[in-house]
Design an enzyme around this catalytic site. Structure first.
Site, short mmCIF file in Angstrom:
data_model
loop_
_atom_site.label_atom_id
_atom_site.label_comp_id
_atom_site.label_asym_id
_atom_site.label_seq_id
_atom_site.Cartn_x
_atom_site.Cartn_y
_atom_site.Cartn_z
CG LEU A 15 -1.88 -1.19 1.34
CD1 LEU A 15 -2.84 -0.97 2.51
CD2 LEU A 15 -2.64 -1.43 0.05
CG LEU A 16 3.68 2.58 -3.05
CD1 LEU A 16 4.03 2.83 -4.52
CD2 LEU A 16 4.76 3.13 -2.16
CB SER A 17 0.72 6.56 1.78
OG SER A 17 2.06 6.85 2.17
N GLY A 18 2.39 7.58 -0.91
CA GLY A 18 3.05 8.78 -1.41
C GLY A 18 4.07 9.32 -0.43
N GLY A 19 4.09 8.77 0.79
CA GLY A 19 5.04 9.21 1.80
C GLY A 19 6.32 8.40 1.77
CB VAL A 20 9.62 9.12 3.32
CG1 VAL A 20 9.29 9.23 4.80
CG2 VAL A 20 11.04 8.63 3.11
CB SER A 22 4.42 3.43 1.71
OG SER A 22 4.25 4.67 1.07
CB CYS A 106 -8.71 4.27 8.67
SG CYS A 106 -8.21 4.41 6.95
N GLY A 129 3.63 0.75 5.50
CA GLY A 129 4.74 1.47 6.12
C GLY A 129 4.55 1.73 7.59
CB CYS A 202 -6.33 7.87 8.18
SG CYS A 202 -6.12 6.70 6.88
#
Length: 376
Positions: A15-20, A22, A106, A129, A202
């Site tokens: 699950l990629l969030s866009g943060g460092v 993940s 969530c 992450g 979240c």
């Protein structure tokens, strides 16, 4: 720390969030010779509204990270599920005068729930992450255990997921501290290496939590009363905007003032003055409907209760407390939901009904699960 044997021949979704965090998860798996499939969970403020710029940037970052490691990226729309399930849970709780935790739900309902129903069921493991770890005991049971980073540890946010969800969960950076994750991202020139951590609830993006509440519950003026003198000190716009233990945002002079009680029926907030007033602290409270992350069933098929001596958290901070648990008689006799009474070793500030009390072993290592705080 994960081992290669655990990952052998496994289908892994990240699950990629866009943060460092993940992003470094993908790096960690890629350096082991794996090529996981990546997923971005799309949940915006409203279906009819445009994504805000932070959401667009999240998607851009996730796309760049997946491309960097040659992984496939898919967007999974869980908007309806979030607003139907997590929002409903949150609004029902705050309307009742309780203090919910949307991030906890969530994880259970969206990241390891709705996503699993839509795409995760095709995978053996779902990697995130989170700063958390797992371990397997001698009987093959999988446990959630704390991260070595006390500030970032997120086991409290995971303490309501189901046992089957925990069995599929993978936390590749859970053995690291935040500074290690940042250092790896800098060294590997990841696109989001210097991106700030997200704040707030979240998936709400830039929506302010009070605006989120106002949208669904509106405003209703009520009194703020000094619980010691009975004097009306000011007005508030609705008890749902406030929580037990709150010190800021009351708009009162001559403080500090602490929220110590709510009268939901009459929409009244009771406060007490001082930096560490005794009325803002407790040494005992109860929690109900305990959710076991890893249930242990005895030979007679009854659930093994929690140990007597534990550590616990009531909010997402580095602080944890020691205490003694007692399973109340009605629960021991099978009379309805389980209710535990806890006596704490030191005073605890800001214990609010509706919060989750997260229970750990005495070493603050293994997380047993969590229950909702209730009044004695």
């Amino acid at each position: 720390m994960i081992n290669d044997e655990e990952l052998k021949d496994k289908r892994i979704a990240v699950l990629l969030s866009g943060g460092v965090d993940s992003a470094v998860v993908v790096w960690e798996l890629a350096r082991r010779g794996l090529k996981p499939d990546c997923f971005y969970i799309k949940i915006g403020p409203e279906e009819t509204e445009e994504w805000d710029c932070s959401s667009e940037e999240d998607m851009e970052m996730a796309t760049a990270v997946a491309a960097r490691f040659g992984c496939r990226l898919e967007v999974v729309d869980c908007h309806k599920e979030y607003w139907d399930e997590v929002t409903r849970y949150t609004m029902e709780k705050v309307r009742s005068g309780l203090t919910p935790n949307p991030d906890v739900m969530c994880n259970r309902l969206i990241k390891f729930g709705a996503f699993h129903e839509k795409r995760g069921h095709d995978y053996d493991l779902i990697a995130t992450g989170h700063y958390a770890q797992t371990e397997v005991d001698e009987e093959g049971r999988k446990w959630l255990v704390t991260s070595p980073d006390p500030v970032k540890d997120q086991t409290d946010f995971l303490a309501q997921i189901y046992d089957w969800q925990l069995k599929k969960a993978l936390f590749p950076i859970g053995h690291m501290r935040k500074e290690e994750v940042r250092a790896i991202a800098e060294r590997e020139h990841l696109v989001n290496a210097r991106r700030k951590d997200s704040q707030g609830i979240c998936f709400l993006g830039k929506i302010n939590y009070n605006d989120y509440l106002r949208r669904y519950l509106g405003e209703q003026e009520g009194d703020i009363i000094d619980i010691e003198t009975g004097k009306v000190l000011g007005k508030h716009k609705g008890h749902w905007f406030h929580t037990i233990g709150q010190r800021k945002g009351l708009g009162l002079g001559g403080g500090p003032w602490n929220v110590v009680k709510k009268d939901v029926e009459r929409n009244i907030l009771y406060v007490v003055k001082g930096y560490e007033p005794i009325k803002a602290h407790v040494k005992e409270f109860a929690f109900r409907d305990f959710h076991f992350l890893t249930p242990i069933v005895r030979n007679d098929e009854t659930l093994e209760p929690l140990p007597e001596r534990v550590t616990f958290k009531i909010r997402h901070t580095p602080d944890y407390f020691n205490g003694k648990l007692t399973l109340l008689p009605s629960a021991q006799q099978g009379g309805g939901e389980s209710v535990y009474h806890i006596e704490t070793d030191r005073w605890v500030q800001g214990v609010a009904p509706g919060q989750f009390c997260v229970i750990y072993d005495e070493q603050f290592h293994r997380c047993f699960g969590s229950g909702e705080i209730t009044l004695l």
